[in-house]
Write an enzyme that holds these catalytic residues in place. Sequence first.
Site, short mmCIF file in Angstrom:
data_model
loop_
_atom_site.label_atom_id
_atom_site.label_comp_id
_atom_site.label_asym_id
_atom_site.label_seq_id
_atom_site.Cartn_x
_atom_site.Cartn_y
_atom_site.Cartn_z
N ARG A 61 104.34 61.23 72.62
CA ARG A 61 104.68 61.26 71.20
C ARG A 61 106.08 60.72 70.96
O ARG A 61 106.37 60.15 69.92
CB ARG A 61 104.55 62.68 70.64
CG ARG A 61 105.02 62.82 69.19
CD ARG A 61 104.59 64.13 68.57
NE ARG A 61 105.01 65.27 69.34
CZ ARG A 61 106.25 65.79 69.31
NH1 ARG A 61 107.20 65.23 68.57
NH2 ARG A 61 106.54 66.86 70.03
N TYR A 114 100.33 47.61 46.66
CA TYR A 114 99.14 48.17 47.27
C TYR A 114 98.92 49.58 46.74
O TYR A 114 99.87 50.36 46.59
CB TYR A 114 99.30 48.18 48.79
CG TYR A 114 98.29 49.02 49.52
CD1 TYR A 114 96.92 48.80 49.35
CD2 TYR A 114 98.69 50.04 50.36
CE1 TYR A 114 95.99 49.59 50.00
CE2 TYR A 114 97.77 50.83 51.03
CZ TYR A 114 96.41 50.61 50.84
OH TYR A 114 95.49 51.38 51.49
N ASP A 186 107.35 45.12 53.08
CA ASP A 186 106.04 45.16 53.73
C ASP A 186 105.60 43.71 53.94
O ASP A 186 105.28 43.00 52.99
CB ASP A 186 105.05 45.91 52.83
CG ASP A 186 103.70 46.11 53.50
OD1 ASP A 186 103.33 45.31 54.38
OD2 ASP A 186 102.98 47.06 53.11
N LYS A 211 96.05 45.04 60.54
CA LYS A 211 95.63 43.82 59.88
C LYS A 211 95.85 42.60 60.79
O LYS A 211 95.28 42.53 61.86
CB LYS A 211 96.38 43.69 58.55
CG LYS A 211 96.38 44.95 57.68
CD LYS A 211 94.98 45.49 57.39
CE LYS A 211 94.95 46.52 56.28
NZ LYS A 211 95.72 47.75 56.52
#
Length: 397
Positions: A61, A114, A186, A211
């Site tokens: 983690r 978005y 972004d 993506k």
Amino acid sequence: MTGDNDSESDDVSFSTKAIHGDTSETQNSERFGDLVPPLHHTSTFVRDEIEQPRDEYVYSRNKNPTCNELAQRIATLENANYGLTVSSGMAAIATVGWALLRPGDHVVTLDSLYGGTRNLFADIFAEFEIDIDYVDPTDTESILDAVREETALLWLETPTNPLMKLCDLSSIAKSTATSETVIAVDNTFMSPYFQRPMSFGVDVVVHSTTKYLNGHSDVTGGAIVTDDPDLHNRFHHVQKYGTGANQSPSDSYDILRGLKTLPQRMKEHERNAQELAEFLTDHKTVSDVHYPGLQSHPQHELAKSQMSGYGGMLSFELNGDRDDVKYVLEGLDHFALTASLGGVESLIAHAGTMTHAEVSKRVRTEMGISDTLIRISTGIEDSQDLLTDLKTQLDSL
């Protein structure tokens, strides 16, 4: 800043970096001679003694060799020094927000975003007494006028999702250079192949690696890159202890493999998008096409100045109503009806009921998202098959 040919300090091309990353001895020291960086599929790491340097591997983690390899590879492609991988694009956006924002802070962002990002800002961050202004992305003066002393974050998309509006990165970065405001972009739609915002003075770049960076529609992930070590440490601290939204090693491994073909895929995405946009522009059933590669796009010259290509995303307005949209989208053979993007498959979505379904009708109207707006993520299929498919459906309306 042009596709394969970097204009940065070194002479290694983008395609070579996508395959090999930073080939310095420091970055290769963890590979143990493997041609392909190995998959470190472990939750924890064994130590030899009680005391151990903080920068060594302890728990996945916190830090994992496979995830770190991906983070550094993406940072290298963005011409940045520090990278962090997280579990999704939304996790990346949320991590930036939680690291930078405190009650009473101010955020400037765009009125065309978005849907998930808009919901994060309006429904979650706003509950913590964070003041948010939404501004026209095409109006640089309005963006700069909205920034004030307590503005902690200026959050940008360029092009925006789904209307493909652009922000002038250079002008915004130069005008806010002396302020304490962090500028984050972004860059998911363009990928670092076509656009590198940090080259213009942006502080932070975020990706949904789900993506284009992965490119095969089979994993989820996110990334945050920056040149500022303090910012990087703050993002990493929130990721470790605030959200726990670490990227899995196996997903990082798959994204690393996808990155190797990013340049080749992006060229095909763009070629198909340009052909589809030109076809749609001339079709009688279409009233408007949003694609920065078209000379008719109102910001085409800006696109040429800050991007080395126009990407694989476009949207268009259908002349008709919701029933016409339903007919067109549900009758296509080579476009998958789904809300994601950036894969080798061509995808098509109705913004109102898919990408922005959880944004209220009132807000969608304010954003300029109509009930007949359709978004396309062009894949890398044969362009003639895609054109024939669309033409068949549109001609039969």
